[in-house]
Each structure stands twice: as structure tokens, then as C-alpha cells.
Design a protein around this motif. Structure first.
Motif, PDB file in Angstrom:
ATOM      1  N   VAL A  94      87.805  13.109  22.640  1.00  0.00           N
ATOM      2  CA  VAL A  94      87.059  14.360  22.815  1.00  0.00           C
ATOM      3  C   VAL A  94      85.791  14.134  23.643  1.00  0.00           C
ATOM      4  O   VAL A  94      85.451  14.944  24.504  1.00  0.00           O
ATOM      5  CB  VAL A  94      86.726  14.977  21.433  1.00  0.00           C
ATOM      6  N   LYS A  95      85.091  13.032  23.414  1.00  0.00           N
ATOM      7  CA  LYS A  95      83.835  12.772  24.119  1.00  0.00           C
ATOM      8  C   LYS A  95      84.006  12.715  25.639  1.00  0.00           C
ATOM      9  O   LYS A  95      83.058  12.943  26.382  1.00  0.00           O
ATOM     10  CB  LYS A  95      83.175  11.497  23.606  1.00  0.00           C
ATOM     11  N   GLU A  96      85.230  12.456  26.084  1.00  0.00           N
ATOM     12  CA  GLU A  96      85.496  12.362  27.517  1.00  0.00           C
ATOM     13  C   GLU A  96      85.663  13.718  28.185  1.00  0.00           C
ATOM     14  O   GLU A  96      85.543  13.817  29.410  1.00  0.00           O
ATOM     15  CB  GLU A  96      86.750  11.521  27.755  1.00  0.00           C
ATOM     16  N   ILE A  97      85.940  14.759  27.408  1.00  0.00           N
ATOM     17  CA  ILE A  97      86.216  16.063  28.020  1.00  0.00           C
ATOM     18  C   ILE A  97      85.335  17.198  27.494  1.00  0.00           C
ATOM     19  O   ILE A  97      85.405  18.311  27.994  1.00  0.00           O
ATOM     20  CB  ILE A  97      87.696  16.455  27.863  1.00  0.00           C
ATOM     21  N   MET A  98      84.510  16.922  26.492  1.00  0.00           N
ATOM     22  CA  MET A  98      83.708  17.994  25.888  1.00  0.00           C
ATOM     23  C   MET A  98      82.628  18.484  26.847  1.00  0.00           C
ATOM     24  O   MET A  98      82.207  17.769  27.747  1.00  0.00           O
ATOM     25  CB  MET A  98      83.060  17.510  24.585  1.00  0.00           C
ATOM     26  N   HIS A  99      82.219  19.721  26.640  1.00  0.00           N
ATOM     27  CA  HIS A  99      81.061  20.264  27.349  1.00  0.00           C
ATOM     28  C   HIS A  99      79.826  19.702  26.660  1.00  0.00           C
ATOM     29  O   HIS A  99      79.668  19.849  25.450  1.00  0.00           O
ATOM     30  CB  HIS A  99      81.000  21.798  27.232  1.00  0.00           C
ATOM     31  N   GLU A 100      78.957  19.084  27.415  1.00  0.00           N
ATOM     32  CA  GLU A 100      77.745  18.533  26.815  1.00  0.00           C
ATOM     33  C   GLU A 100      76.573  19.507  26.898  1.00  0.00           C
ATOM     34  O   GLU A 100      75.605  19.368  26.162  1.00  0.00           O
ATOM     35  CB  GLU A 100      77.393  17.199  27.451  1.00  0.00           C
ATOM     36  N   HIS A 101      76.675  20.456  27.798  1.00  0.00           N
ATOM     37  CA  HIS A 101      75.644  21.494  27.890  1.00  0.00           C
ATOM     38  C   HIS A 101      76.020  22.576  26.886  1.00  0.00           C
ATOM     39  O   HIS A 101      77.018  23.262  27.051  1.00  0.00           O
ATOM     40  CB  HIS A 101      75.554  22.071  29.304  1.00  0.00           C
ATOM     41  N   ILE A 102      75.225  22.684  25.845  1.00  0.00           N
ATOM     42  CA  ILE A 102      75.560  23.575  24.735  1.00  0.00           C
ATOM     43  C   ILE A 102      74.588  24.746  24.695  1.00  0.00           C
ATOM     44  O   ILE A 102      73.376  24.555  24.738  1.00  0.00           O
ATOM     45  CB  ILE A 102      75.476  22.828  23.390  1.00  0.00           C
ATOM     46  N   GLU A 103      75.141  25.939  24.607  1.00  0.00           N
ATOM     47  CA  GLU A 103      74.328  27.142  24.415  1.00  0.00           C
ATOM     48  C   GLU A 103      74.428  27.520  22.949  1.00  0.00           C
ATOM     49  O   GLU A 103      75.527  27.663  22.425  1.00  0.00           O
ATOM     50  CB  GLU A 103      74.846  28.289  25.285  1.00  0.00           C
ATOM     51  N   TRP A 104      73.299  27.636  22.272  1.00  0.00           N
ATOM     52  CA  TRP A 104      73.333  28.034  20.872  1.00  0.00           C
ATOM     53  C   TRP A 104      72.226  29.031  20.590  1.00  0.00           C
ATOM     54  O   TRP A 104      71.330  29.226  21.404  1.00  0.00           O
ATOM     55  CB  TRP A 104      73.222  26.840  19.929  1.00  0.00           C
ATOM     56  N   VAL A 105      72.340  29.651  19.439  1.00  0.00           N
ATOM     57  CA  VAL A 105      71.315  30.579  18.955  1.00  0.00           C
ATOM     58  C   VAL A 105      70.913  30.121  17.565  1.00  0.00           C
ATOM     59  O   VAL A 105      71.654  29.405  16.891  1.00  0.00           O
ATOM     60  CB  VAL A 105      71.811  32.046  18.930  1.00  0.00           C
ATOM     61  N   LEU A 128      84.053  21.567  22.423  1.00  0.00           N
ATOM     62  CA  LEU A 128      85.396  21.319  22.916  1.00  0.00           C
ATOM     63  C   LEU A 128      86.108  22.654  23.010  1.00  0.00           C
ATOM     64  O   LEU A 128      86.180  23.391  22.029  1.00  0.00           O
ATOM     65  CB  LEU A 128      86.161  20.397  21.958  1.00  0.00           C
ATOM     66  N   THR A 129      86.622  22.978  24.186  1.00  0.00           N
ATOM     67  CA  THR A 129      87.334  24.236  24.361  1.00  0.00           C
ATOM     68  C   THR A 129      88.829  23.994  24.489  1.00  0.00           C
ATOM     69  O   THR A 129      89.276  22.909  24.876  1.00  0.00           O
ATOM     70  CB  THR A 129      86.855  24.991  25.622  1.00  0.00           C
ATOM     71  N   ARG A 130      89.562  25.031  24.179  1.00  0.00           N
ATOM     72  CA  ARG A 130      91.019  24.981  24.318  1.00  0.00           C
ATOM     73  C   ARG A 130      91.402  24.674  25.771  1.00  0.00           C
ATOM     74  O   ARG A 130      92.310  23.898  26.029  1.00  0.00           O
ATOM     75  CB  ARG A 130      91.591  26.324  23.880  1.00  0.00           C
ATOM     76  N   GLU A 131      90.677  25.267  26.713  1.00  0.00           N
ATOM     77  CA  GLU A 131      90.978  25.057  28.132  1.00  0.00           C
ATOM     78  C   GLU A 131      90.829  23.587  28.524  1.00  0.00           C
ATOM     79  O   GLU A 131      91.663  23.039  29.249  1.00  0.00           O
ATOM     80  CB  GLU A 131      90.068  25.923  29.017  1.00  0.00           C
TER      81      GLU A 131
END
Length: 133
Positions: free
Chosen positions: A3-14, A113-116
Motif C-alpha cells: 500500500v505504501k507504494e501506491i497511496m496518496h500521501e497528500h491528505i485532505e482532512w477536516v 488508498l483509493t480503489r482507483e
């Protein structure tokens, strides 16, 4: 592949104590359908989506100014470790019928991690295997 190889590291949160109006503006401005929700220690506590706002506030004819994210967010989120294998994570996303999972390391949200991304990674693995044959 992990997962660490494909995850988005820029995270938008609230934040869970943010108001709904502010959160809706954030989602609109960032062109997001959903965002992970964190507490003030930045620990993940849920997810909020435009559907949550529409179904739990607008459709009920409630005033959005009276609600915070924690009032309407979904508290159950799928989580994975950065070390989880991509095929395993993809299967879990499918089984749980969710579009994304929070990547958690030492209790902190470190990625999404997204399905895409899973589909792309799995297709890449298949291509490599078929090229070797």
C-alpha cells in the motif's frame, strides 16, 4: 506491492469540531466528494461526504449552521497499514463497498488508498506477469 507504494500521501482532512458550512466550502473548493475526519491530535475518527450533508442535514430541512462534522460523519472507516499488500487491500475495499481507506501508521493518518490506485496497481502486476510469459 505494498500500500505504501501506491497511496496518496497528500491528505485532505477536516476536524471533527468544524462546522458543516465550513466543511462544505472546503469540499467544494478542493473538488472532493469526501474527506477523512480527524481530532485535534490528528487521529482519524471518521469520514464525511457530500452525501452525508445532503442526506442528514439538507434533506431533513435542518440548518447546517447548527451542526458540526462529528454530528453527521460516518464513524466507521476502513483502515489499512502501509505494509498491507495491494491485492489484499483491494479485496477489502471491494468487500466493504468503500471507495477509499485510511492508511494508518502508529495511530496517525499517513495516506489514503483509493480503489482507483488499487486497480491501476493490480493491472500493472498483471501486465508484468503476462510480459514474462
Amino acid at each position: 506491492m505494498k500500500v505504501k507504494e501506491i497511496m496518496h500521501e497528500h491528505i485532505e482532512w477536516v476536524y471533527e469540531d468544524q462546522g458543516i458550512v465550513e466543511t462544505c466550502k472546503f469540499l467544494r473548493d478542493k473538488k472532493l466528494r469526501r474527506a477523512f475526519v480527524v481530532n485535534r491530535e490528528q487521529l482519524p475518527v471518521g469520514v464525511i461526504s457530500a452525501s452525508d450533508v445532503a442526506g442528514k442535514v439538507i434533506a431533513e430541512e435542518k440548518d447546517p449552521k447548527d451542526y458540526k462534522v462529528s454530528d453527521i460523519m460516518t464513524s466507521t472507516i476502513m483502515t489499512v497499514s502501509p505494509e498491507t499488500g495491494v491485492p489484499e487491500a483491494a479485496i477489502d475495499l471491494d468487500k466493504q463497498h468503500v471507495p477509499s481507506a485510511a492508511v494508518i501508521e502508529n495511530g496517525k493518518l499517513v495516506g489514503v488508498l483509493t480503489r482507483e490506485r488499487c486497480i491501476d496497481a493490480c493491472l500493472s502486476i498483471i501486465e508484468k506477469v503476462t510480459e514474462e510469459d
